[in-house]
Design an enzyme around this catalytic site. Structure first.
Site, mmCIF file in Angstrom:
data_model
loop_
_atom_site.group_PDB
_atom_site.id
_atom_site.type_symbol
_atom_site.label_atom_id
_atom_site.label_comp_id
_atom_site.label_asym_id
_atom_site.label_seq_id
_atom_site.Cartn_x
_atom_site.Cartn_y
_atom_site.Cartn_z
ATOM 1 N N GLU A 177 0.832 -1.213 0.000
ATOM 2 C CA GLU A 177 0.000 0.000 0.000
ATOM 3 C C GLU A 177 0.863 1.259 0.000
ATOM 4 O O GLU A 177 0.361 2.374 -0.054
ATOM 5 C CB GLU A 177 -0.937 0.000 1.222
ATOM 6 C CG GLU A 177 -2.214 -0.788 1.009
ATOM 7 C CD GLU A 177 -1.976 -2.240 0.650
ATOM 8 O OE1 GLU A 177 -1.329 -2.941 1.440
ATOM 9 O OE2 GLU A 177 -2.406 -2.665 -0.430
ATOM 10 N N ASN A 261 -0.797 -7.764 -3.947
ATOM 11 C CA ASN A 261 -1.321 -6.860 -4.968
ATOM 12 C C ASN A 261 -0.244 -5.959 -5.576
ATOM 13 O O ASN A 261 0.711 -5.593 -4.916
ATOM 14 C CB ASN A 261 -2.431 -5.986 -4.377
ATOM 15 C CG ASN A 261 -1.953 -5.164 -3.201
ATOM 16 O OD1 ASN A 261 -1.762 -5.703 -2.117
ATOM 17 N ND2 ASN A 261 -1.748 -3.875 -3.381
ATOM 18 N N ASP A 303 -7.379 -4.668 -5.602
ATOM 19 C CA ASP A 303 -6.582 -5.010 -4.407
ATOM 20 C C ASP A 303 -6.851 -6.443 -3.936
ATOM 21 O O ASP A 303 -6.947 -6.696 -2.738
ATOM 22 C CB ASP A 303 -6.825 -4.025 -3.248
ATOM 23 C CG ASP A 303 -5.988 -4.375 -2.022
ATOM 24 O OD1 ASP A 303 -4.827 -4.782 -2.195
ATOM 25 O OD2 ASP A 303 -6.502 -4.263 -0.890
#
Ligand SMILES: O=C(O)c1cc(C(=O)O)c2c(n1)C(=O)C(=O)c1cc(C(=O)O)[nH]c1-2
Length: 597
Positions: A177, A261, A303
């Site tokens: 992230e 991801n 995601d």
């Protein structure tokens, strides 16, 4: 002889997070069973003294229980003969700045145990959120070695549980992230010396891809794709971290895990398949060289980080042929089963028929068939996308009953609206680029904000679900099954539950002090069978509780989805241990009594 594998075969131990190398979370114990499970009572309990999410489970090995916590990653050792006194405790000092770059609460998924070899003592290996890995003497708690694996200053943290296979420690990574490029690292368990490191993206020499990669399935892709499926240098900040659960087969000598991801979430910013994010890997344990890599979600738009557990089983396929299988319920709503000797895809079933991002997976090509209506793109508000970014299955570590040939899956039933936005990359800052609104799936109650979870019994050969039950909240932590015909799991609202593993019938429940995001364990000590659970609500679904957020899109959309959670439970970590009628160490009235001289 592999002492760790031998140790894991005794029901006196639950010496690794997956229980054994196959990670099947299955106990052959039958003292607690479907007929008498209603008589479970608390035998003893322990508070960790910490808030935030408590994931994973304690370990039980050689007569001791080892308990881990959320940040600051304390460890407690208890002697099972007398758990009223702490044998040793480790309270590491680490940089609190790491807290700010952890995406989804300051969790830790647990410890690893190594039984020693006569020269090197038995060890407890742990990860620290700030990126360090530490090995402690399992008898004394003294530090044996400590190394730095990840740099939190660029957003790379450690929440993953170390996995020890033979005498090698495997450490994953977090931070996709924040645009962190993911890697898996192998260390010598005795010294902490690095043996290999395999990246998820970049040149084949970094990804450890050689000439025979994907030989059995060339259509999965072979050479050069870790750079050519990205635009320019985007692979350098392309994610693919791996903070979930791994498995190992001594027969193939392959370790199995998933990369997560691609970064950022906004797909417009990274054209291409983005290999090798979202990939199921089979790598040689000793060299790290990849034998196969199967990318489940090329060019992810939602995601659907592919890090979930890998569970190994031996079953006959539809044609009656015995196969060595690997089963993996993915975030993207598909449960995949592969031939783990070479990666060949055997089946890909929807975890729930409400999955709408894919119509199906083409078994021949291995590619998902997308429904464009539920794709995401710039200048478009995608609505009612199922699953949500949390996936229909997230970090829970589930169980497989080899006698019944059934997997017990704790499932999220959560969908979302998703709107991308552009943003620049800055090292050490969040690099996501999407606004999310999450809510219960079609079988739940969107008005009430409940019906966010399911528990399901799945047969990977027939693709059929033997039974399924709805839950108020996501079943985030995972399941444990036993030969006593029961499956155990904890719920986010704080219930410990036992169901009949043939029918799903609820047989027993107990309200814990806080919600559960960890998995149950089962072990025996001196002839008594125990069930233990690490509780302490948090993780991604608990971020609204942890940080007291009001905006429903906060916590990357979790706050809206779990708006009801605070009405059922609050933070606070600990371990609760159950046995039939509560028998166990406290039967001895003198335990815990003070006797003056
Ligand atoms: O991409 C990453 O590096 C990363 C790390 C973590 C983490 O370390 O906990 C999570 C996720 N992603 C993630 O996508 C996710 O859904 C998630 C849930 C949780 C949790 O503990 O509840 N962690 C994480």
């Amino acid at each position: 002889e592999d002492r760790l594998e031998a140790l894991s075969k005794s029901e006196d131990n639950w010496a690794m997070q997956g229980k054994n190398y196959s990670a099947n979370h299955y106990s052959t114990l039958t003292q607690i069973n479907a007929d008498n499970v209603k008589n479970l009572k608390v035998a003893w309990s322990f508070s960790t003294g910490l808030l935030s999410g408590h994931e994973g489970s304690p370990l039980v090995a050689d007569g001791k229980m080892y308990i881990h916590t959320s940040f600051p990653n304390n460890t407690f050792a208890l002697n099972l003969d007398d758990p009223t006194r702490i044998l040793w405790q480790d309270k590491p000092k680490q940089n609190a700045a790491a807290r700010a770059v952890a995406c989804c609460d300051i969790v830790n998924r647990g410890l690893a145990y190594w039984p020693g070899d006569g020269k090197t003592p038995s060890l407890i290996v742990k990860t620290l959120l700030d990126g360090n890995v530490v090995a402690l003497n399992a008898d004394t708690g003294a530090t044996v070695w400590k190394i730095e694996n990840s740099d939190y200053k660029v957003g790379s943290t450690l929440t993953v549980a170390p996995h020890v296979f033979k005498d090698i420690v495997l450490i994953g990574s977090s931070g996709a992230e924040l645009g962190v490029r993911g890697y898996m690292t192998a260390y010598d368990v005795r010294t902490g010396e690095q043996k290999w490191r395999a990246y998820a993206t970049g040149p084949d020499s970094d990804v450890l891809i050689g000439d025979d990669f994907n030989k059995a399935n060339p259509h999965y892709g072979q050479k050069g794709l870790g750079t050519s499926t990205w635009e320019g240098d985007a692979w350098k900040i392309g994610g693919g971290t791996n903070w979930g659960w791994f498995a190992y087969d001594p027969g193939t000598n392959l370790v199995y895990y998933g990369s997560g991801n691609p970064a950022p979430w906004n797909e417009t910013m990274r054209p291409g398949d983005n290999k090798w994010t979202m990939t199921i890997w089979g790598r040689d344990l000793d060299t790290g060289m990849a034998k196969f890599g199967y990318q489940k979600t090329p060019h992810d738009e939602w995601d659907f980080a592919g890090i979930n557990f890998m569970m190994l089983s031996e079953q006959k396929d539809k044609d009656g042929k015995p196969r060595k299988l690997l089963t993996h319920p993915d975030r993207n709503g598909i449960v995949y089963t592969l031939d783990r000797t070479d990666g060949t895809l055997i089946s890909a079933d929807k975890i729930d028929d409400t999955v709408n991002v894919f119509k199906r997976v083409d078994i021949k090509t291995g590619l998902p068939v997308r429904d464009p209506e539920y794709g995401t793109r710039m200048d478009h508000l995608g609505k009612d996308i199922c699953p949500s970014a949390m996936g229909y299955h997230n970090q829970g570590l589930d169980s497989y009953d080899p006698a019944k040939e059934v997997f017990f899956l704790g499932v999220n039933h959560i969908c979302m609206d998703w709107e991308p936005f552009m943003l620049p990359y800055r090292a050490g800052q969040f690099f996501v680029g999407a606004t999310l609104n999450m809510f219960p799936g079609p079988k739940g109650d969107r008005q009430k904000g409940e019906g966010l979870g399911q528990i399901k019994a799945y047969n990977a050969i027939t693709g059929k679900f033997k039974w399924e039950k709805m839950e108020r909240f996501a079943v985030w932590g995972g399941t444990a099954a036993t030969a006593g015909n029961v499956v155990f799991y904890g719920t986010l609202d704080g219930f410990m539950k036992a169901r009949n593993s043939d029918t799903g019938e609820l047989l027993w429940k107990f309200k814990l002090p806080s919600g559960v995001i960890g998995h149950p364990i089962v072990y025996q000590h001196k002839g008594v069978e125990y069930l233990a659970i690490l509780y302490g609500v948090g993780g991604w679904p608990g971020v609204g509780l942890v940080f007291d957020l009001q905006d429903p899109t906060a916590g990357l959309g979790a706050v809206g989805a779990f708006k009801q959670l605070a009405n059922y439970t609050q933070m606070g970590g600990g371990v609760m241990v159950f046995s039939l009628n509560g028998q166990g160490p406290y039967d001895d009235i003198n335990l815990g009594e003070y006797k003056p001289n």
